[in-house]
Design a protein around this motif. Structure first.
Motif, PDB file in Angstrom:
ATOM      1  N   LEU A   1       0.814  -1.223   0.000  1.00 40.12           N
ATOM      2  CA  LEU A   1       0.000   0.000   0.000  1.00 40.12           C
ATOM      3  C   LEU A   1       0.844   1.270   0.000  1.00 40.12           C
ATOM      4  CD1 LEU A   1      -2.850  -1.048   2.486  1.00 40.12           C
ATOM      5  CD2 LEU A   1      -2.988  -0.867   0.004  1.00 40.12           C
ATOM      6  N   TRP A   2       2.129   1.109   0.276  1.00 36.33           N
ATOM      7  CA  TRP A   2       2.991   2.286   0.452  1.00 36.33           C
ATOM      8  C   TRP A   2       2.972   3.208  -0.752  1.00 36.33           C
ATOM      9  CZ3 TRP A   2       4.718   4.290   4.713  1.00 36.33           C
ATOM     10  CH2 TRP A   2       5.646   5.331   4.630  1.00 36.33           C
ATOM     11  N   MET A   3       2.997   2.634  -1.958  1.00 39.53           N
ATOM     12  CA  MET A   3       3.089   3.473  -3.154  1.00 39.53           C
ATOM     13  C   MET A   3       1.896   4.417  -3.299  1.00 39.53           C
ATOM     14  SD  MET A   3       2.316   1.037  -6.370  1.00 39.53           S
ATOM     15  CE  MET A   3       0.769   0.215  -6.654  1.00 39.53           C
ATOM     16  N   TYR A   4       0.767   4.056  -2.705  1.00 43.41           N
ATOM     17  CA  TYR A   4      -0.409   4.922  -2.824  1.00 43.41           C
ATOM     18  C   TYR A   4      -0.321   6.150  -1.921  1.00 43.41           C
ATOM     19  CZ  TYR A   4      -2.481   0.992  -5.281  1.00 43.41           C
ATOM     20  OH  TYR A   4      -2.726  -0.004  -6.181  1.00 43.41           O
ATOM     21  N   THR A   5       0.634   6.155  -1.004  1.00 43.97           N
ATOM     22  CA  THR A   5       0.650   7.252  -0.028  1.00 43.97           C
ATOM     23  C   THR A   5       1.255   8.543  -0.581  1.00 43.97           C
ATOM     24  OG1 THR A   5       2.762   6.545   0.940  1.00 43.97           O
ATOM     25  CG2 THR A   5       0.757   5.667   1.931  1.00 43.97           C
ATOM     26  N   ASP A   6       1.987   8.470  -1.697  1.00 40.93           N
ATOM     27  CA  ASP A   6       2.573   9.728  -2.202  1.00 40.93           C
ATOM     28  C   ASP A   6       1.491  10.685  -2.686  1.00 40.93           C
ATOM     29  OD1 ASP A   6       2.046   8.283  -4.593  1.00 40.93           O
ATOM     30  OD2 ASP A   6       3.453   9.585  -5.657  1.00 40.93           O
ATOM     31  N   GLU A   7       0.364  10.116  -3.106  1.00 42.86           N
ATOM     32  CA  GLU A   7      -0.734  10.957  -3.596  1.00 42.86           C
ATOM     33  C   GLU A   7      -1.336  11.830  -2.496  1.00 42.86           C
ATOM     34  OE1 GLU A   7      -5.133  10.524  -5.690  1.00 42.86           O
ATOM     35  OE2 GLU A   7      -4.213   8.781  -4.769  1.00 42.86           O
ATOM     36  N   LEU A   8      -1.218  11.388  -1.263  1.00 35.99           N
ATOM     37  CA  LEU A   8      -1.848  12.100  -0.148  1.00 35.99           C
ATOM     38  C   LEU A   8      -1.376  13.558  -0.054  1.00 35.99           C
ATOM     39  CD1 LEU A   8      -2.670   9.191   0.588  1.00 35.99           C
ATOM     40  CD2 LEU A   8      -1.993   9.626   2.931  1.00 35.99           C
ATOM     41  N   PHE A   9      -0.164  13.808  -0.543  1.00 36.57           N
ATOM     42  CA  PHE A   9       0.439  15.133  -0.356  1.00 36.57           C
ATOM     43  C   PHE A   9       0.588  15.921  -1.644  1.00 36.57           C
ATOM     44  CE2 PHE A   9       2.022  11.820   2.471  1.00 36.57           C
ATOM     45  CZ  PHE A   9       1.330  12.206   3.618  1.00 36.57           C
ATOM     46  N   ASP A  10       0.003  15.380  -2.711  1.00 36.24           N
ATOM     47  CA  ASP A  10       0.065  16.032  -4.009  1.00 36.24           C
ATOM     48  C   ASP A  10      -0.834  17.282  -3.999  1.00 36.24           C
ATOM     49  OD1 ASP A  10       0.730  15.917  -6.913  1.00 36.24           O
ATOM     50  OD2 ASP A  10      -1.457  15.798  -7.059  1.00 36.24           O
ATOM     51  N   MET A  11      -0.302  18.390  -4.503  1.00 38.23           N
ATOM     52  CA  MET A  11      -1.110  19.619  -4.531  1.00 38.23           C
ATOM     53  C   MET A  11      -1.175  20.188  -5.936  1.00 38.23           C
ATOM     54  SD  MET A  11      -0.419  21.713  -1.056  1.00 38.23           S
ATOM     55  CE  MET A  11       1.354  21.777  -1.092  1.00 38.23           C
ATOM     56  N   ASP A  12      -2.285  20.863  -6.240  1.00 37.86           N
ATOM     57  CA  ASP A  12      -2.416  21.521  -7.544  1.00 37.86           C
ATOM     58  C   ASP A  12      -2.937  22.949  -7.349  1.00 37.86           C
ATOM     59  OD1 ASP A  12      -5.041  21.193  -6.869  1.00 37.86           O
ATOM     60  OD2 ASP A  12      -5.537  19.786  -8.471  1.00 37.86           O
ATOM     61  N   ASN A  13      -3.380  23.562  -8.446  1.00 41.10           N
ATOM     62  CA  ASN A  13      -3.837  24.956  -8.369  1.00 41.10           C
ATOM     63  C   ASN A  13      -5.000  25.161  -7.416  1.00 41.10           C
ATOM     64  OD1 ASN A  13      -1.937  25.905 -10.060  1.00 41.10           O
ATOM     65  ND2 ASN A  13      -3.210  25.758 -11.927  1.00 41.10           N
ATOM     66  N   THR A  14      -5.889  24.162  -7.387  1.00 42.39           N
ATOM     67  CA  THR A  14      -7.038  24.269  -6.478  1.00 42.39           C
ATOM     68  C   THR A  14      -6.546  24.440  -5.044  1.00 42.39           C
ATOM     69  OG1 THR A  14      -8.314  22.843  -7.933  1.00 42.39           O
ATOM     70  CG2 THR A  14      -9.122  23.080  -5.681  1.00 42.39           C
ATOM     71  N   ASP A  15      -5.593  23.603  -4.663  1.00 40.34           N
ATOM     72  CA  ASP A  15      -5.045  23.703  -3.314  1.00 40.34           C
ATOM     73  C   ASP A  15      -4.390  25.066  -3.103  1.00 40.34           C
ATOM     74  OD1 ASP A  15      -5.213  20.889  -2.022  1.00 40.34           O
ATOM     75  OD2 ASP A  15      -4.497  20.497  -4.052  1.00 40.34           O
ATOM     76  N   GLN A  16      -3.523  25.437  -4.059  1.00 37.24           N
ATOM     77  CA  GLN A  16      -2.748  26.673  -3.909  1.00 37.24           C
ATOM     78  C   GLN A  16      -3.644  27.898  -3.747  1.00 37.24           C
ATOM     79  OE1 GLN A  16       0.172  26.355  -3.191  1.00 37.24           O
ATOM     80  NE2 GLN A  16       1.041  24.566  -4.236  1.00 37.24           N
ATOM     81  N   GLU A  17      -4.686  27.964  -4.596  1.00 38.28           N
ATOM     82  CA  GLU A  17      -5.558  29.141  -4.532  1.00 38.28           C
ATOM     83  C   GLU A  17      -6.333  29.188  -3.215  1.00 38.28           C
ATOM     84  OE1 GLU A  17      -7.878  29.595  -8.198  1.00 38.28           O
ATOM     85  OE2 GLU A  17      -6.036  29.070  -9.276  1.00 38.28           O
ATOM     86  N   LEU A  18      -6.757  28.012  -2.759  1.00 39.07           N
ATOM     87  CA  LEU A  18      -7.503  27.976  -1.495  1.00 39.07           C
ATOM     88  C   LEU A  18      -6.587  28.203  -0.292  1.00 39.07           C
ATOM     89  CD1 LEU A  18     -10.013  25.057  -2.179  1.00 39.07           C
ATOM     90  CD2 LEU A  18     -10.553  27.481  -2.044  1.00 39.07           C
ATOM     91  N   ILE A  19      -5.339  27.787  -0.415  1.00 43.08           N
ATOM     92  CA  ILE A  19      -4.376  28.044   0.665  1.00 43.08           C
ATOM     93  C   ILE A  19      -4.160  29.552   0.795  1.00 43.08           C
ATOM     94  CG2 ILE A  19      -1.933  27.836   1.337  1.00 43.08           C
ATOM     95  CD1 ILE A  19      -2.011  24.983   0.110  1.00 43.08           C
ATOM     96  N   ALA A  20      -4.063  30.207  -0.351  1.00 49.50           N
ATOM     97  CA  ALA A  20      -3.852  31.660  -0.350  1.00 49.50           C
ATOM     98  C   ALA A  20      -4.989  32.389   0.373  1.00 49.50           C
ATOM     99  CB  ALA A  20      -3.726  32.169  -1.791  1.00 49.50           C
ATOM    100  N   ASN A  21      -6.210  31.806   0.300  1.00 50.10           N
ATOM    101  CA  ASN A  21      -7.355  32.415   0.991  1.00 50.10           C
ATOM    102  C   ASN A  21      -7.523  31.922   2.424  1.00 50.10           C
ATOM    103  OD1 ASN A  21      -8.214  33.867  -1.293  1.00 50.10           O
ATOM    104  ND2 ASN A  21      -9.172  32.020  -2.113  1.00 50.10           N
ATOM    105  N   GLY A  22      -6.636  31.065   2.847  1.00 53.80           N
ATOM    106  CA  GLY A  22      -6.737  30.545   4.215  1.00 53.80           C
ATOM    107  C   GLY A  22      -7.794  29.472   4.387  1.00 53.80           C
ATOM    108  N   VAL A  23      -8.352  28.983   3.255  1.00 51.11           N
ATOM    109  CA  VAL A  23      -9.402  27.957   3.338  1.00 51.11           C
ATOM    110  C   VAL A  23      -8.771  26.578   3.470  1.00 51.11           C
ATOM    111  CG1 VAL A  23     -11.295  26.836   2.107  1.00 51.11           C
ATOM    112  CG2 VAL A  23     -11.040  29.325   2.008  1.00 51.11           C
ATOM    113  N   ALA A  24      -7.847  26.273   2.562  1.00 55.23           N
ATOM    114  CA  ALA A  24      -7.243  24.941   2.517  1.00 55.23           C
ATOM    115  C   ALA A  24      -5.937  24.912   3.307  1.00 55.23           C
ATOM    116  CB  ALA A  24      -6.985  24.541   1.069  1.00 55.23           C
ATOM    117  N   ILE A  25      -5.353  23.729   3.395  1.00 60.82           N
ATOM    118  CA  ILE A  25      -4.130  23.578   4.174  1.00 60.82           C
ATOM    119  C   ILE A  25      -2.984  23.113   3.281  1.00 60.82           C
ATOM    120  CG2 ILE A  25      -5.184  23.166   6.405  1.00 60.82           C
ATOM    121  CD1 ILE A  25      -5.015  20.171   5.702  1.00 60.82           C
ATOM    122  N   ASP A  26      -1.783  23.406   3.744  1.00 65.07           N
ATOM    123  CA  ASP A  26      -0.583  23.070   2.986  1.00 65.07           C
ATOM    124  C   ASP A  26      -0.219  21.606   3.230  1.00 65.07           C
ATOM    125  OD1 ASP A  26       1.860  22.781   1.848  1.00 65.07           O
ATOM    126  OD2 ASP A  26       2.746  24.587   2.753  1.00 65.07           O
TER     127      ASP A  26
END
Lengths: 251, 96
Positions: A164-189
């Protein structure tokens, strides 16, 4: 912004829904009655978390859309869950490891999301955190029990960790959706989450006398972007059977 | 579901509110203390039944054996004066 928020809710909700589906599937197959009920309880908590997020997503989208419409009436590509939760219930070791990886993850993301600038997300996170804290306690103990148990249980849980280990790298993958929401304080890094997740997982693996596998990148298209493993079609086929057959059915 | 070893039995006691006595609620199977208290929580307090929870290994409870019951309990049968039934209740009081 609204579209990002909708997607963000779906990613969290779909991951909880599919994991909950897998746990529900295991109902009555547990190693003994108490454990069977305990696992199903975790599944119920998860579907509750998913429901709150789907309701919020439906509200954001508007147009009379309901939580059920979102949960049950989408195509595979529209589901945004992590690949890890699609993995089948191979045996009790796989179920435990999958749960443990997700519990650590949920524990840290909800710990941070409860301070989200979005009040609804913050409230859902605060409520979920209590449930997830308990899930994590349970699955961490099972990791130690199995890892530091008999030779057979040790081997089984180590195999599950390796697979199952190989599936865990996806847990921390971020894209524009994350970045834009992080900038607004909605999402987390998620880079921050990764540090804490690795630390906790490491500690428990050491305690359970288990080895941490090497890091692998397993996929080019992740679940959060609508790509799925071969297991997802089967899950949806069964899960959507009722709403497909009786579209007007109500609870 | 396997029917072989499910672990020892633990007795479960639930406290409904802070300050109230713990009441026996039932039993669970578990292999260790952590599992016992968690199984008890999942079986007996998920619906808001409790604010406190005890588990104790059934084998650690000392109980009167059936064959000893006569000598333990019967001697009190004919000593009704040990109950306060011969007092008249003071006016206005519900319990004494």
């Amino acid at each position: 912004m609204e579209n990002n928020l909708y997607t963000y809710c779906l990613r969290l909700a779909d991951t909880s829904l599919i994991l909950s589906y897998r746990l529900a599937e295991y109902s009555s197959h547990g190693p003994f009655l108490e454990e069977d009920l305990a696992i199903t309880n975790v599944g119920l908590d998860l579907i509750g978390q998913a429901e709150s997020l789907y309701k919020y997503a439906a509200e954001i989208k508007g147009g009379g859309l309901t939580a059920d419409d979102i949960a049950y009436k989408r195509d595979e590509i529209d589901y945004k869950n992590l690949h890890l939760v699609e993995y089948p219930n191979e045996d009790f070791a796989y179920i435990t490891v999958r749960q443990f990886f997700m519990d650590v993850y949920n524990y840290y993301i909800y710990s941070d999301l409860k301070n989200s600038s979005d009040k609804t997300i913050a409230a859902i996170a605060a409520k979920s955190l209590k449930e997830v804290t308990y899930h994590l306690r349970r699955s961490s103990e099972w990791m130690s029990r199995l890892g530091d148990g008999t030779e057979e249980s040790h081997n089984k849980v180590q195999t599950a960790v390796n697979e199952l280990w190989m599936y865990t790298d996806e847990l921390f993958d971020m894209d524009n959706t994350d970045q834009e929401l992080i900038a607004n304080g909605v999402a987390i890094d998620l880079n921050e989450i990764e540090k804490r997740w690795s630390q906790k997982v490491n500690d428990v693996l050491v305690q359970a006398t288990l080895k941490k596998p090497e890091h692998v990148k397993h996929s080019l298209v992740y679940g959060k972007n609508g790509g799925h493993t071969e297991f997802m079609g089967y899950i949806l086929n069964e899960m959507q059977y009722l709403p497909n057959k009786f579209p007007d059915a109500t609870w | 579901m396997s029917t072989d070893n499910q672990g020892p039995i633990w007795e479960v006691f639930v406290q409904s509110k802070a300050g109230k006595p713990y009441k026996h609620a039932g039993a669970v199977h578990a292999f260790d203390k952590e599992m016992a208290i968690e199984n008890a929580r999942d079986l007996y307090t998920r619906r808001n039944e409790g604010s406190g929870l005890w588990v104790v290994k059934a084998e650690d409870i000392v109980s009167v054996q059936a064959e000893d019951a006569e000598s333990f309990f019967d001697p009190s049968d004919d000593k009704i004066y040990r109950h306060p039934t011969f007092y008249t209740m003071p006016e206005g009081s519900k319990n004494i």
